[in-house]
Design a protein around this motif. Structure first.
Motif, PDB file in Angstrom:
ATOM      1  N   TYR A  31       0.746  -0.964   0.305  1.00  0.00           N
ATOM      2  CA  TYR A  31       0.142   0.345  -0.010  1.00  0.00           C
ATOM      3  C   TYR A  31       0.350   1.323  -0.289  1.00  0.00           C
ATOM      4  O   TYR A  31       1.476   1.259   0.551  1.00  0.00           O
ATOM      5  N   TYR A  33       1.476   5.670  -0.175  1.00  0.00           N
ATOM      6  CA  TYR A  33       0.536   6.749   0.262  1.00  0.00           C
ATOM      7  C   TYR A  33       1.120   8.602  -0.846  1.00  0.00           C
ATOM      8  O   TYR A  33       2.494   8.116  -0.555  1.00  0.00           O
ATOM      9  N   ARG A  98      -3.652  -2.796   5.147  1.00  0.00           N
ATOM     10  CA  ARG A  98      -4.320  -1.935   5.236  1.00  0.00           C
ATOM     11  C   ARG A  98      -4.512  -1.331   6.395  1.00  0.00           C
ATOM     12  O   ARG A  98      -4.892  -0.063   7.071  1.00  0.00           O
ATOM     13  N   TYR A 100      -5.286  -1.165  10.704  1.00  0.00           N
ATOM     14  CA  TYR A 100      -4.569  -1.228  11.759  1.00  0.00           C
ATOM     15  C   TYR A 100      -2.664  -1.516  11.825  1.00  0.00           C
ATOM     16  O   TYR A 100      -2.143  -1.941  12.315  1.00  0.00           O
ATOM     17  N   ASN A 101      -2.569  -0.449  10.567  1.00  0.00           N
ATOM     18  CA  ASN A 101      -0.879  -0.759  10.044  1.00  0.00           C
ATOM     19  C   ASN A 101      -0.260   0.664  10.084  1.00  0.00           C
ATOM     20  O   ASN A 101      -0.173   1.233   9.332  1.00  0.00           O
ATOM     21  N   GLU A 102       0.902   0.351  10.674  1.00  0.00           N
ATOM     22  CA  GLU A 102       1.997   2.014  10.351  1.00  0.00           C
ATOM     23  C   GLU A 102       2.011   1.769   9.066  1.00  0.00           C
ATOM     24  O   GLU A 102       2.709   1.398   8.301  1.00  0.00           O
ATOM     25  N   GLN A 103       2.162   3.046   8.339  1.00  0.00           N
ATOM     26  CA  GLN A 103       2.954   3.712   7.268  1.00  0.00           C
ATOM     27  C   GLN A 103       4.067   4.408   7.771  1.00  0.00           C
ATOM     28  O   GLN A 103       4.075   5.173   8.719  1.00  0.00           O
ATOM     29  N   PHE A 104       4.881   3.774   6.851  1.00  0.00           N
ATOM     30  CA  PHE A 104       6.034   4.619   7.386  1.00  0.00           C
ATOM     31  C   PHE A 104       6.609   5.533   5.727  1.00  0.00           C
ATOM     32  O   PHE A 104       6.197   5.531   4.873  1.00  0.00           O
ATOM     33  N   PHE A 105       7.231   6.088   6.579  1.00  0.00           N
ATOM     34  CA  PHE A 105       7.049   7.754   5.627  1.00  0.00           C
ATOM     35  C   PHE A 105       8.426   8.127   5.011  1.00  0.00           C
ATOM     36  O   PHE A 105      10.080   7.768   5.608  1.00  0.00           O
TER      37      PHE A 105
END
Lengths: 114, 115
Positions: A31, A33, A98, A100-105
């Motif tokens: 995923y 973003y 998708r 409950y998952n940490e998004q890494f920036f």
């Protein structure tokens, strides 16, 4: 430790020009973003992308914006005709799933429109 | 509409003291929350997360508290260090909801650690 990378770190462009911001998400993530942050303001969601299509987009993400995953590693954000108000930091993020998952920036691309 | 806001824009603490950063949210459908740290010129860095079926979660030197009754989230940093100086954002997500792809960020609190 795997990380999200973005290029360029700073992009200066003239109003009306097209820009492409590039991101390499973490390799096993599915995923992707884009977010933006106008100077001194909060981080705002632009778009999410999964399985080669947009999953969700915000009101900011109008027809001037598009995203693409041209190959197995890159994820791009294109602004077709930049406006002064597009000046901001643009962050790419990725996650393994998708919910409950940490998004890494990534570190961001600073876009300056003159 | 949806909103996530922070009570204090700037928090100044003495090195070694504990810090508490607060956040209010208004979307009752949100059931997943993350605290991010952002240092100057860098992207948001994950600190800790919590699901709505919990009211407390602890990490290394950090604790997140969730009060669903009043829609309030807090981040506690124990023994604050100079390296903790940054802007802290809370972010919410609908978890399993229709808008579960996006994170909604609060406006941020700047933490300044005095030596």
């Amino acid at each position: 430790e795997p990380e999200v990378t973005q290029t360029p770190s700073h992009q200066v462009t003239q109003m009306g020009q097209e820009v492409i911001l590039r991101c390499v998400p973490i390799s096993n993530h599915l995923y992707f973003y884009w977010y933006r942050q106008i100077l001194g303001q909060k981080v705002e969601f632009l778009v999410s992308f999964y399985n080669n299509e947009i999953s969700e987009k915000s009101e900011i993400f109008d027809d001037q914006f598009s995203v693409e995953r041209p190959d197995g590693s890159n994820f791009t954000l294109k602004i077709r005709s930049t406006k002064l108000e597009d000046s901001a930091m643009y962050f790419c993020a990725s996650s393994t799933n998708r919910f409950y998952n940490e998004q890494f920036f990534g570190p961001g691309t600073r876009l300056t429109v003159l | 509409g949806e909103s996530v806001g922070l009570h204090l824009p700037t928090l100044s603490v003495q090195e070694g003291d504990n810090s508490i950063i607060n956040c209010a949210y208004s979307n009752s459908a949100s059931d997943y929350f993350i605290w991010y740290k952002q240092e100057s010129g860098k992207g948001p860095q994950f600190i800790i997360d919590i699901r709505s079926n919990m009211d407390k979660r602890q990490g290394q030197r950090v604790t997140v508290l969730l009060n669903k009754t009043v829609k309030h989230l807090s981040l506690q940093i124990a023994a604050t260090q100079p390296g903790d100086s940054a802007v802290y954002f809370c972010a919410e997500n609908e978890g399993l909801g229709d808008s579960s792809y996006k994170l909604i960020f609060g406006s941020g609190t700047r933490l300044l650690v005095r030596p």
